[in-house]
Design a protein around this motif. Structure first.
Motif, mmCIF file in Angstrom:
data_model
loop_
_atom_site.group_PDB
_atom_site.id
_atom_site.type_symbol
_atom_site.label_atom_id
_atom_site.label_comp_id
_atom_site.label_asym_id
_atom_site.label_seq_id
_atom_site.Cartn_x
_atom_site.Cartn_y
_atom_site.Cartn_z
ATOM 1 N N UNK A 27 -1.221 13.214 -1.090
ATOM 2 C CA UNK A 27 -0.037 12.595 -1.686
ATOM 3 C C UNK A 27 0.075 13.040 -3.137
ATOM 4 N N UNK A 28 1.245 12.776 -3.713
ATOM 5 C CA UNK A 28 1.486 13.141 -5.104
ATOM 6 C C UNK A 28 2.163 12.015 -5.857
ATOM 7 N N UNK A 29 2.245 12.181 -7.182
ATOM 8 C CA UNK A 29 2.882 11.190 -8.042
ATOM 9 C C UNK A 29 3.616 11.901 -9.168
ATOM 10 N N UNK A 32 -5.524 5.550 -5.316
ATOM 11 C CA UNK A 32 -4.123 5.591 -5.730
ATOM 12 C C UNK A 32 -4.000 5.347 -7.231
ATOM 13 N N UNK A 33 -4.739 4.393 -7.738
ATOM 14 C CA UNK A 33 -4.637 4.065 -9.161
ATOM 15 C C UNK A 33 -5.096 5.225 -10.029
ATOM 16 N N UNK A 34 -6.127 5.948 -9.594
ATOM 17 C CA UNK A 34 -6.585 7.124 -10.357
ATOM 18 C C UNK A 34 -5.481 8.178 -10.435
ATOM 19 N N UNK A 88 0.789 -1.223 0.000
ATOM 20 C CA UNK A 88 0.000 0.000 0.000
ATOM 21 C C UNK A 88 0.817 1.267 0.000
ATOM 22 N N UNK A 89 2.140 1.165 0.214
ATOM 23 C CA UNK A 89 2.981 2.363 0.167
ATOM 24 C C UNK A 89 3.040 2.900 -1.259
ATOM 25 N N UNK A 90 2.936 4.217 -1.389
ATOM 26 C CA UNK A 90 3.089 4.898 -2.675
ATOM 27 C C UNK A 90 4.551 5.302 -2.813
ATOM 28 N N UNK A 91 5.222 4.793 -3.832
ATOM 29 C CA UNK A 91 6.666 4.969 -3.989
ATOM 30 C C UNK A 91 6.961 5.661 -5.312
ATOM 31 N N UNK A 115 23.584 13.052 -20.197
ATOM 32 C CA UNK A 115 22.714 12.901 -19.025
ATOM 33 C C UNK A 115 21.305 12.550 -19.475
ATOM 34 N N UNK A 116 20.697 11.590 -18.796
ATOM 35 C CA UNK A 116 19.288 11.263 -19.019
ATOM 36 C C UNK A 116 18.618 11.082 -17.670
ATOM 37 N N UNK A 117 17.294 11.256 -17.659
ATOM 38 C CA UNK A 117 16.546 11.361 -16.411
ATOM 39 C C UNK A 117 15.182 10.713 -16.603
ATOM 40 N N UNK A 118 14.810 9.846 -15.669
ATOM 41 C CA UNK A 118 13.499 9.199 -15.759
ATOM 42 C C UNK A 118 12.968 8.924 -14.362
ATOM 43 N N UNK A 119 11.683 8.700 -14.255
ATOM 44 C CA UNK A 119 11.088 8.415 -12.953
ATOM 45 C C UNK A 119 9.697 7.847 -13.114
ATOM 46 N N UNK A 120 9.223 7.187 -12.058
ATOM 47 C CA UNK A 120 7.876 6.624 -12.073
ATOM 48 C C UNK A 120 7.387 6.437 -10.652
ATOM 49 N N UNK A 121 6.085 6.541 -10.486
ATOM 50 C CA UNK A 121 5.428 6.275 -9.202
ATOM 51 C C UNK A 121 4.612 5.000 -9.320
ATOM 52 N N UNK A 122 4.506 4.271 -8.226
ATOM 53 C CA UNK A 122 3.759 3.025 -8.211
ATOM 54 C C UNK A 122 3.459 2.665 -6.758
#
Length: 245
Positions: free
Chosen positions: A226-228, A118-120, A87-90, A102-109
């Motif tokens: 919370x945010x994503x 959370x899924x919305x 259930x933690x949002x990471x 340089x390259x940069x990427x990220x994701x929340x899950x």
């Protein structure tokens, strides 16, 4: 940076593939009971094996190879020894320098199964990123990114975190054209041009439009809710943009 040769595009693609692969591996290892510190060690080892450097370490002296933000922490979280729970949002953000690029990427899950709420949030943030990227064309307005993100967020009932923004990237972690707001700023008259390398990284939240800094000097939290975030590094062209991550 502005891509001017096929060799430069190749170098950026290699850096992008590296950070994308690291993010994917770290995400696959994110299960209940694992610690952010252990996940960061995976990313650090993959960077070393590739002969790359962590961009936040190289640029800012960040105290870990990657940024791992949990629950209320939405950005720049320092990986610690607190085991993750279902259930933690990471959010995992991976940026690196490889052979001068340089390259940069990220994701929340979510660890385990996401709640409907959370899924919305996750689906909307990813949708905002992808919609903003899809409309990029050389000659267009830079503020079209923020306009698209803000439109998607409002339609789904979320807010844009206004102090976390996209940015130029390529030969440094943060470079020209500077910060790119995730909201529509009609005063911004900058235009996109062919070869421009930028990140597109909307930060959306349930109840916040700004972040607060924690005492550790790095972690940024949502005062409420919370945010994503979802992020790609992109090259602007006259046709469809090139996603290198």
């Amino acid at each position: 940076m502005t891509i001017q040769t096929p060799d430069e595009l190749g170098g950026l693609r290699r850096a992008g593939a590296l950070v994308a692969g690291i993010l994917s591996t770290m995400r696959d290892q994110t299960i209940a009971g694992v610690t952010p510190r252990a996940l960061d060690a995976i990313g650090a080892a993959m960077l070393r094996e590739a002969g790359a450097q962590s961009a936040p370490v190289l640029t800012y002296g960040f105290p870990a190879a990657t940024c791992i933000s949990v629950n209320r922490v939405v950005a720049h979280g320092i990986p610690d020894e607190t085991p993750l729970c279902d259930g933690d949002l990471v959010n995992i953000d991976v940026s690196a320098e490889l052979d001068g690029f340089f390259a940069d990427t990220g994701a929340s899950f979510v660890v385990g199964t996401a709640s409907a709420a959370q899924q919305r949030l996750l689906d909307t943030t990813r949708e905002a990123r992808d919609a903003a990227i899809a409309q990029l064309r050389a000659g267009g307005m830079l503020n079209s990114i923020g306009r698209t993100i803000e439109t998607v967020a409002a339609r789904r009932g979320f807010q844009v975190i206004r102090d976390l923004q996209s940015h130029g990237v390529g030969r440094a972690l943060h470079e020209e054209p500077g910060s790119i707001p995730g909201y529509y700023d009609r005063r911004d008259t900058r235009r996109l041009h062919a070869g421009m390398v930028i990140t597109v990284e909307p930060f959306l939240a349930t109840h916040s439009t700004r972040t607060d800094a924690l005492d550790d000097g790095w972690s940024l939290v949502c005062p409420k809710g919370v945010g994503a975030q979802f992020e790609h590094t992109v090259v602007v062209t006259h046709d469809a943009p090139i996603i290198v991550t």
